[in-house]
Design a protein around this motif. Structure first.
Motif, PDB file in Angstrom:
ATOM      1  N   GLY A 116      -3.029   4.277   0.296  1.00  0.00           N
ATOM      2  CA  GLY A 116      -3.132   2.653   0.076  1.00  0.00           C
ATOM      3  C   GLY A 116      -2.450   2.050   1.256  1.00  0.00           C
ATOM      4  O   GLY A 116      -3.029   0.976   1.643  1.00  0.00           O
ATOM      5  N   GLY A 117      -1.345   2.633   1.745  1.00  0.00           N
ATOM      6  CA  GLY A 117      -0.754   2.039   3.201  1.00  0.00           C
ATOM      7  C   GLY A 117      -1.454   2.057   4.138  1.00  0.00           C
ATOM      8  O   GLY A 117      -1.444   1.389   5.078  1.00  0.00           O
ATOM      9  N   MET A 118      -2.147   3.492   4.466  1.00  0.00           N
ATOM     10  CA  MET A 118      -3.011   3.653   5.463  1.00  0.00           C
ATOM     11  C   MET A 118      -4.194   2.594   5.647  1.00  0.00           C
ATOM     12  O   MET A 118      -4.490   1.912   6.549  1.00  0.00           O
ATOM     13  CB  MET A 118      -3.446   5.155   5.458  1.00  0.00           C
ATOM     14  N   MET A 119      -4.971   2.621   4.599  1.00  0.00           N
ATOM     15  CA  MET A 119      -5.869   1.535   4.383  1.00  0.00           C
ATOM     16  C   MET A 119      -5.286   0.226   4.333  1.00  0.00           C
ATOM     17  O   MET A 119      -5.969  -0.790   5.028  1.00  0.00           O
ATOM     18  CB  MET A 119      -6.898   1.819   3.015  1.00  0.00           C
ATOM     19  N   GLY A 120      -4.329  -0.119   4.029  1.00  0.00           N
ATOM     20  CA  GLY A 120      -3.785  -1.295   3.885  1.00  0.00           C
ATOM     21  C   GLY A 120      -3.309  -2.056   5.179  1.00  0.00           C
ATOM     22  O   GLY A 120      -3.525  -2.834   5.519  1.00  0.00           O
ATOM     23  N   SER A 121      -2.943  -0.785   6.299  1.00  0.00           N
ATOM     24  CA  SER A 121      -2.322  -1.237   7.396  1.00  0.00           C
ATOM     25  C   SER A 121      -3.632  -1.824   8.443  1.00  0.00           C
ATOM     26  O   SER A 121      -3.470  -2.863   9.030  1.00  0.00           O
ATOM     27  CB  SER A 121      -1.628  -0.264   7.864  1.00  0.00           C
ATOM     28  N   THR A 122      -4.810  -0.872   8.125  1.00  0.00           N
ATOM     29  CA  THR A 122      -5.774  -1.434   8.991  1.00  0.00           C
ATOM     30  C   THR A 122      -6.572  -2.724   8.324  1.00  0.00           C
ATOM     31  O   THR A 122      -7.167  -3.680   9.020  1.00  0.00           O
ATOM     32  CB  THR A 122      -6.986  -0.285   9.136  1.00  0.00           C
ATOM     33  N   GLY A 158       0.733  -0.951   0.047  1.00  0.00           N
ATOM     34  CA  GLY A 158       0.120   0.085   0.029  1.00  0.00           C
ATOM     35  C   GLY A 158       0.874   1.305   0.091  1.00  0.00           C
ATOM     36  O   GLY A 158       1.772   1.318   0.838  1.00  0.00           O
ATOM     37  N   GLN A 159       0.503   2.180  -0.987  1.00  0.00           N
ATOM     38  CA  GLN A 159       1.364   3.254  -0.963  1.00  0.00           C
ATOM     39  C   GLN A 159       0.464   4.496  -0.660  1.00  0.00           C
ATOM     40  O   GLN A 159      -0.451   4.742  -1.174  1.00  0.00           O
ATOM     41  CB  GLN A 159       1.859   3.613  -2.469  1.00  0.00           C
ATOM     42  N   SER A 160       1.228   5.453   0.301  1.00  0.00           N
ATOM     43  CA  SER A 160       0.203   6.844   0.931  1.00  0.00           C
ATOM     44  C   SER A 160      -0.921   6.365   1.372  1.00  0.00           C
ATOM     45  O   SER A 160      -0.938   5.319   2.250  1.00  0.00           O
ATOM     46  CB  SER A 160       0.136   7.664  -0.420  1.00  0.00           C
TER      47      SER A 160
END
Length: 314
Positions: A124-130, A120-122
């Motif tokens: 995408g990483g925020m949403m991906g982390s959860t 997840g990038q930017s």
């Protein structure tokens, strides 16, 4: 030399609250039946498209890891929902989780013999982390690239950088915040200069500009979740108080965290990931800001491939 395998298609995505059929557009570089675990890319935003990640075709070619791109709902080639502008109860993080889960299932990657990685990038990483914190079936490893652990930490960095801008540019951006008028040539120039300093320091490629065209054509997701400001979160809405600081403590797969210099995913902004995730590796790219896939591509791809193909523990 054999012709690279490229597959493009759509899969249904059931969204009862949309009151119409929805679908997810995806593109695959490589062969999902090759026996090599594929990498799913989650693009930034909320409200961007996957176009700027098309360079990962080169990653697939070099490391033989299949890559799956897709456009998040409301964006790009996936279903658009302009009628949901300002519907903050609709545009919530769980919607994007559901879409990702739907795509994984449709491609058969949640089966025991398959599996997948996530980058997840930017946003995408925020949403991906959860999403990763829910311990989804089939996920083997995850990468959080240029992503803060909370929106507050991101905005703190953005405002610090604003204060460092030349007076003539800072005053234009501050005036927009005071008046709520985010348009005009002066504002566009000042906003672009901020991005050139802290988002992408090299010449913006066509794919980067294509994302901006999509966002201008349909700003529904961006305006509902982000609002017009780079420096203040919308006062209402589920995204304004976004944080993964507690959620990431539940992550149980190996994780890689990547950030750059002079970007809003600062060392302070990613520290809760490093403190909260049990099995985590951190790499800071010294010649990139927020777009290492263009600013430092070879090194960025190398770091990701080494993590995905290497040992399972940091």
């Amino acid at each position: 030399m054999s012709t690279p395998t490229i597959i493009e298609g759509t899969v249904p995505f059931s969204v009862p609250a949309a009151n119409k059929p929805c679908y997810t557009w995806y593109k695959i570089f490589g062969d999902l039946n090759s026996g090599v675990t594929p990498l799913i890319l989650l693009h930034g935003g909320p409200g961007c498209t996957s176009d700027y990640l098309i360079c990962f075709q080169e990653f697939n070619a070099k490391y033989n890891i299949p890559v799956i791109l897709y456009d998040q709902i409301g964006n790009g080639r996936s279903t658009h929902l302009p009628e949901k502008l300002d519907d903050e109860e609709f545009w919530v993080e769980s919607l994007f989780h559901d879409q990702l889960r739907s795509l994984v299932s449709s491609l058969g990657l949640d089966k025991e013999e398959k599996g997948y990685y996530i980058l997840g990038q930017s946003w995408g990483g925020m949403m991906g982390s959860t999403f990763i914190s829910t311990r989804p079936k089939g996920l083997q490893k995850g990468v959080l690239s240029n992503s803060p652990a909370s929106l507050d930490l991101w905005l703190e960095a953005a405002n610090a950088y604003l204060n460092e801008m030349p007076e003539e540019l800072r005053s234009v951006l501050e005036k927009a915040e005071e008046t709520g008028v985010y348009e005009g040539e002066e504002y566009e120039n000042a906003s672009t200069e901020f991005m050139k300093r802290h988002s992408c320091t090299v010449e913006w490629p066509e794919e980067f500009l294509e994302v901006m065209r999509w966002m201008k054509e349909d700003p529904t997701v961006d305006m509902t979740m982000n609002g017009p400001s780079q420096f203040v979160a919308k006062a209402t809405g589920s995204y304004s108080n976004w944080s993964a600081i507690e959620a990431v403590k539940n992550i149980n797969v190996p994780m890689l965290v990547i950030n750059g210099v002079n970007e809003c995913a600062t060392d302070k902004a990613i520290k809760p990931f490093l403190d909260g995730i049990k099995d985590v590796k951190w790499v800071k790219l010294q010649n990139s800001t927020h777009a290492p896939m263009y600013e430092e591509k070879e090194k960025y791809f190398e770091v990701i491939a080494e993590f995905l193909l290497g040992k399972t523990s940091s």
